[in-house]
Scaffold this motif. Sequence first.
Motif, mmCIF file in Angstrom:
data_model
loop_
_atom_site.group_PDB
_atom_site.id
_atom_site.type_symbol
_atom_site.label_atom_id
_atom_site.label_comp_id
_atom_site.label_asym_id
_atom_site.label_seq_id
_atom_site.Cartn_x
_atom_site.Cartn_y
_atom_site.Cartn_z
ATOM 1 N N VAL A 1 0.437 -1.368 0.482
ATOM 2 C CA VAL A 1 -0.011 -0.140 0.371
ATOM 3 C C VAL A 1 0.943 1.633 0.148
ATOM 4 O O VAL A 1 0.298 2.785 -0.289
ATOM 5 N N GLY A 2 1.974 1.257 0.434
ATOM 6 C CA GLY A 2 2.826 2.465 0.529
ATOM 7 C C GLY A 2 3.150 2.742 -0.811
ATOM 8 O O GLY A 2 3.467 2.752 -1.741
ATOM 9 N N GLN A 3 3.843 4.104 -0.743
ATOM 10 C CA GLN A 3 4.681 4.644 -1.707
ATOM 11 C C GLN A 3 5.363 4.129 -2.699
ATOM 12 O O GLN A 3 5.955 4.280 -4.019
ATOM 13 N N TYR A 4 6.358 3.560 -1.827
ATOM 14 C CA TYR A 4 7.368 2.782 -2.158
ATOM 15 C C TYR A 4 7.364 0.895 -2.740
ATOM 16 O O TYR A 4 8.110 0.248 -3.094
ATOM 17 N N GLY A 5 6.084 0.572 -2.346
ATOM 18 C CA GLY A 5 5.767 -0.861 -3.025
ATOM 19 C C GLY A 5 6.652 -2.289 -2.247
ATOM 20 O O GLY A 5 6.044 -2.595 -2.611
ATOM 21 N N GLU B 1 13.487 -6.854 -10.262
ATOM 22 C CA GLU B 1 12.980 -5.814 -8.775
ATOM 23 C C GLU B 1 11.655 -5.362 -9.266
ATOM 24 O O GLU B 1 11.597 -4.355 -10.566
ATOM 25 N N LEU B 2 10.810 -5.308 -8.334
ATOM 26 C CA LEU B 2 9.633 -5.073 -8.609
ATOM 27 C C LEU B 2 8.603 -4.925 -7.892
ATOM 28 O O LEU B 2 8.509 -6.217 -7.329
ATOM 29 N N SER B 3 8.132 -3.451 -7.111
ATOM 30 C CA SER B 3 7.359 -3.451 -6.258
ATOM 31 C C SER B 3 6.341 -2.468 -6.623
ATOM 32 O O SER B 3 6.500 -1.232 -7.509
#
Length: 175
Positions: free
Chosen positions: A115-119, A143-145
């Motif tokens: 949910v956060g801005q950094y995934g 790397e996939l967030s």
Amino acid sequence: MTKVLALVGSLRADSVNRKLIEAVQAQAPEGVTIEIAQGLGEIPFYNEDIDGDAAPAAAQALRDQVAAADRLLFVVPEYNGSTPAVVANAIDWASRPFGAGSIKDKPTAVVGTAVGQYGGQWAHQDTRKSAGVAGAKIVEDIELSHAYAWGTDPSQDAETVAKFADAVAKLAAAN
């Protein structure tokens, strides 16, 4: 066929990470099958006193699932800025016996949504570190967030699903 075992870090029935990997599973790249690890919530916390020849059935089932896979994909949300306990526990069990666990030398990637801005990047970094220490072969260029998953369903977004399917294809191609 390359068999990818996905370990989902959320046990919640309506987990966006589970929905996302299910959407990717339905669109798996050619030559790749994605199996979602079962029973992670049934595995007791790692305790050397209950490991060995009489390891709990759920822990042995995880070890068998990991051993049968060609690749591992951790699909991880972020809990309190780090790896969910269910993922850390799975890594602990798959890493034993020390130096010869089913995770050893298994090409592994970590992706997910939060949910956060950094995934979930902190959780993904921590999971990569832990799995690597446990013996997995971390595929560093995956790397996939996916950020801001609150109130959305990333599994319904074709572009997001395509990005995750691409990560699976890269994992399958990794040596």
